[in-house]
Design a protein around this motif. Structure first.
Motif, PDB file in Angstrom:
ATOM      1  N   GLY A   1       0.871  -1.219   0.059  1.00  8.48           N
ATOM      2  CA  GLY A   1      -0.017   0.163   0.002  1.00  8.48           C
ATOM      3  C   GLY A   1       1.001   1.154  -0.064  1.00  8.48           C
ATOM      4  O   GLY A   1       0.377   2.395   0.404  1.00  8.48           O
ATOM      5  N   GLU A   2       2.013   1.105  -0.370  1.00  7.05           N
ATOM      6  CA  GLU A   2       2.841   2.309  -0.339  1.00  7.05           C
ATOM      7  C   GLU A   2       3.338   2.899  -1.794  1.00  7.05           C
ATOM      8  O   GLU A   2       3.738   3.899  -1.765  1.00  7.05           O
ATOM      9  CB  GLU A   2       4.103   1.821   0.295  1.00  7.05           C
ATOM     10  CG  GLU A   2       4.214   1.319   1.407  1.00  7.05           C
ATOM     11  CD  GLU A   2       5.580   0.706   2.094  1.00  7.05           C
ATOM     12  OE1 GLU A   2       6.573   0.784   1.090  1.00  7.05           O
ATOM     13  OE2 GLU A   2       5.637   0.214   3.256  1.00  7.05           O
ATOM     14  N   ALA A   3       2.810   2.240  -2.875  1.00  4.14           N
ATOM     15  CA  ALA A   3       2.878   2.789  -4.095  1.00  4.14           C
ATOM     16  C   ALA A   3       1.754   4.008  -4.277  1.00  4.14           C
ATOM     17  O   ALA A   3       0.907   4.015  -3.944  1.00  4.14           O
ATOM     18  CB  ALA A   3       2.884   1.955  -5.133  1.00  4.14           C
ATOM     19  N   THR A   4       2.255   4.934  -5.190  1.00  4.12           N
ATOM     20  CA  THR A   4       1.425   6.113  -5.524  1.00  4.12           C
ATOM     21  C   THR A   4       1.472   6.285  -6.913  1.00  4.12           C
ATOM     22  O   THR A   4       2.356   5.689  -7.591  1.00  4.12           O
ATOM     23  CB  THR A   4       2.020   7.572  -4.880  1.00  4.12           C
ATOM     24  OG1 THR A   4       3.372   7.697  -5.611  1.00  4.12           O
ATOM     25  CG2 THR A   4       2.304   7.483  -3.422  1.00  4.12           C
ATOM     26  N   LEU A   5       0.745   6.837  -7.387  1.00  8.31           N
ATOM     27  CA  LEU A   5       0.494   7.109  -9.007  1.00  8.31           C
ATOM     28  C   LEU A   5       2.070   7.702  -9.471  1.00  8.31           C
ATOM     29  O   LEU A   5       2.412   7.356 -10.574  1.00  8.31           O
ATOM     30  CB  LEU A   5      -0.575   8.333  -9.450  1.00  8.31           C
ATOM     31  CG  LEU A   5      -0.594   8.682 -10.918  1.00  8.31           C
ATOM     32  CD1 LEU A   5      -0.709   7.168 -11.532  1.00  8.31           C
ATOM     33  CD2 LEU A   5      -1.699   9.584 -11.182  1.00  8.31           C
ATOM     34  N   GLY A   6       2.718   8.464  -8.619  1.00  8.42           N
ATOM     35  CA  GLY A   6       3.827   8.974  -9.029  1.00  8.42           C
ATOM     36  C   GLY A   6       5.083   8.090  -9.074  1.00  8.42           C
ATOM     37  O   GLY A   6       5.913   7.881 -10.195  1.00  8.42           O
ATOM     38  N   HIS A   7       5.130   6.964  -8.332  1.00  6.07           N
ATOM     39  CA  HIS A   7       5.836   5.815  -8.475  1.00  6.07           C
ATOM     40  C   HIS A   7       5.547   5.047  -9.758  1.00  6.07           C
ATOM     41  O   HIS A   7       6.566   4.629 -10.615  1.00  6.07           O
ATOM     42  CB  HIS A   7       5.598   4.871  -7.442  1.00  6.07           C
ATOM     43  CG  HIS A   7       5.898   5.280  -6.252  1.00  6.07           C
ATOM     44  ND1 HIS A   7       5.246   5.484  -4.856  1.00  6.07           N
ATOM     45  CD2 HIS A   7       7.192   5.664  -5.568  1.00  6.07           C
ATOM     46  CE1 HIS A   7       5.774   6.011  -3.880  1.00  6.07           C
ATOM     47  NE2 HIS A   7       6.978   6.003  -4.281  1.00  6.07           N
TER      48      HIS A   7
END
Length: 114
Positions: A84-90
């Motif tokens: 749950g640590e990924a963002t759209l930026g990643h």
């Protein structure tokens, strides 16, 4: 063949980015799209390396290392999605910066111009 696989990769990347932009930012949605992209990357890298080997490309070993690095980063991104640590930026950084700008437009272009 390589160009067709690149187009498929762009389609997968666009679907991945659209999922984030359209607020389908659930880890399971990203995970499914990342799984599909990873499977395509693995298949594409094998195909590309076979073509390079067939043509005696001198940069094959460097290209293989770059492929391995991209796959490592893809697995790290998958793990971040799971936590749950990924963002759209990643996702954007991986697809746009690492895969497209860093690899397709530089390393694959070098082979095409070889």
């Amino acid at each position: 063949m390589i160009d067709a696989e690149h187009r498929d990769l762009f389609d997968l990347g666009n679907a991945l980015l659209a999922a984030g932009i359209q607020q389908y930012a659930e880890p399971r949605v990203w995970r499914a799209l990342l799984d599909k992209m990873l499977a395509h990357l693995i298949q594409h890298f094998r195909s590309e390396e076979a073509v390079m080997a067939k043509h005696g490309y001198g940069g094959l070993a460097i290209h293989q290392r770059a492929h391995a690095d991209l796959l490592t980063r893809a697995h790290e991104l998958l793990a971040a999605v799971e936590r749950g640590e990924a963002t759209l930026g990643h996702l954007v950084n991986f697809f746009v910066d690492d895969v497209v700008a860093g690899h397709l437009l530089k390393m694959d272009r070098d082979f095409a111009l070889h």
